[in-house]
Enzyme design. Structure first.
Site, PDB file in Angstrom:
ATOM      1  N   GLU A   1      32.295  15.877  41.575  1.00 30.46           N
ATOM      2  CA  GLU A   1      32.318  14.516  41.064  1.00 30.46           C
ATOM      3  C   GLU A   1      33.649  13.831  41.383  1.00 30.46           C
ATOM      4  OE1 GLU A   1      30.169  16.993  37.829  1.00 30.46           O
ATOM      5  OE2 GLU A   1      31.607  17.303  39.477  1.00 30.46           O
TER       6      GLU A   1
ATOM      7  N   SER B   1      32.629  58.932  39.946  1.00 29.27           N
ATOM      8  CA  SER B   1      32.736  59.588  38.649  1.00 29.27           C
ATOM      9  C   SER B   1      33.877  60.600  38.578  1.00 29.27           C
ATOM     10  CB  SER B   1      31.404  60.261  38.287  1.00 29.27           C
ATOM     11  OG  SER B   1      31.033  61.194  39.280  1.00 29.27           O
TER      12      SER B   1
END
Length: 372
Positions: free
Chosen positions: A58, A227
């Site tokens: 805008e 992990s």
């Protein structure tokens, strides 16, 4: 595009959506937004959110229009923001410029930035909402999902031969697809907040996982589900000065210290029921802590299969190359427990096109199964 109401509104909004697409690679984690200012049937200003920290759509359109914005209609693909963030509120800027009417595609799901439509109405500006709403949301699937569900939009990228194989039995996989297909992958990386992989892929392929090419205005964060911290400190993704984060379940202190010394971020997360890193917890953390909108997973068949079966994948991108690798080669995905046709995982194809010499299939999980 489905139309209801004024055809002109939809035509001008289509133009605003095309402008919004120009911000595809640069404004993350903000949404891609376009704006067109129209007066007496003529464009007097237009703009889009190009880069993070730069003017919103805008503001760019108003700057281009100058005094011609007074009395104009603004077509904007997302509700104008109504808060002071990196830039001032766009809702107030539209009011100050004397815009007479604002047509909005989609409401802003961010509770902090929302409220622009209400502010415009209270200032006497006519507002119409919901014009091409689905099309506007499709430009920002991760932005909307993050605010609505607390999770990013997860795409799973796969590359396979025509018989669905991703690597030879030896593990050799370079290259399954052509340079054109790989360039297309770099575009998907460039628009993503995060590129996600597993430690098995790091050990097998030692990838960089960076975005390269003209669209790479910014680099996605690289994350590894690891992990037991098996990633070597000399892995390529730790050697180029960029950021990489390793998610682990059991952080051995020596391994952690060596990886952090190599530049990695190491974060412990809960384990899954299968004993590895819980991908749901990782994705939720990425949305919450990193404002990750879109995550691109590039991983092996085991992690890829687990993401699909956990219901975490929103979209699959599959590149099928014109060659055959044989039934001894490695599969596209490892999907546990599928024994009958009734247990198939249905997909809905959303896009199908040729990229170089490969076929690119884009599909989404489809909970509705057909008959025969």
């Amino acid at each position: 595009m489905t139309r209801s109401g004024s055809g002109d509104d939809y035509a001008w909004m289509a133009h605003a959506l095309r402008l919004a697409e120009r911000g595809l690679y640069g404004c993350d984690p903000n949404p891609r937004v376009g704006c067109v200012l129209v007066r007496d049937g003529m464009v007097v200003g237009e703009g889009w959110h190009e880069r993070l920290g730069g003017p919103h759509a805008e503001a760019a359109a108003l700057a281009a229009a100058g005094e011609s914005a007074r009395g104009a209609t603004a077509y904007v693909t997302l509700e104008p923001c109504h808060h002071h963030g990196r830039t001032p509120p766009c809702s107030e800027a539209l009011v100050a410029a004397g815009v007479a009417r604002v047509v909005i595609a989609a409401g802003d799901p961010n509770p902090v930035a929302g409220g622009g439509a209400a502010h415009l109405r209270s200032a006497g500006v006519a507002v119409r909402e919901g014009v091409a709403e689905a099309e506007a949301e499709s430009l920002n699937p991760g932005f909307f999902k993050r605010y609505r569900e607390g999770m990013p939009w997860l795409r799973l990228k796969l590359a396979a031969s025509l018989d669905g194989r991703t690597a030879m039995a030896s593990g050799e996989s370079r290259w399954v697809t052509s340079p054109a297909a790989r360039a297309d992958v770099h575009r998907w990386r460039a628009r993503s907040s995060v590129v996600l992989t597993g430690s098995a892929t790091v050990l097998a392929d030692d990838p960089q996982l960076t975005a390269r090419g003209p669209e790479a205005w910014r680099q996605p964060r690289r994350c590894v589900l690891d992990s037991h911290l098996r990633t070597p400190p000399d892995a390529q993704l730790l050697q180029d000065g960029g950021s990489a984060r390793l998610y682990c379940s059991w952080p051995g202190e020596q391994r952690r210290a060596a990886l952090e010394a190599a530049g990695a971020e190491v974060e412990a997360v809960p384990s899954s029921a299968q004993g590895g890193v819980d991908p749901t917890a990782v994705l939720a953390a990425l949305a919450r802590d990193d404002e990750a909108n879109e995550v691109l997973a590039e991983c092996g068949p085991t992690l890829g299969g687990s993401l699909v079966q956990a219901g975490l994948v929103d979209e699959l991108i599959v590149y099928l190359a014109p060659h055959l690798m044989g039934d001894g080669a490695r599969p596209l995905l490892r999907l546990a427990g599928l024994e009958t046709m009734a247990e198939r995982l249905p997909l809905a194809i959303s896009d199908l096109r040729v990229v170089g010499d490969a076929i690119r299939v884009m599909a989404r999980p489809n909970p509705i199964t057909g008959g025969e």
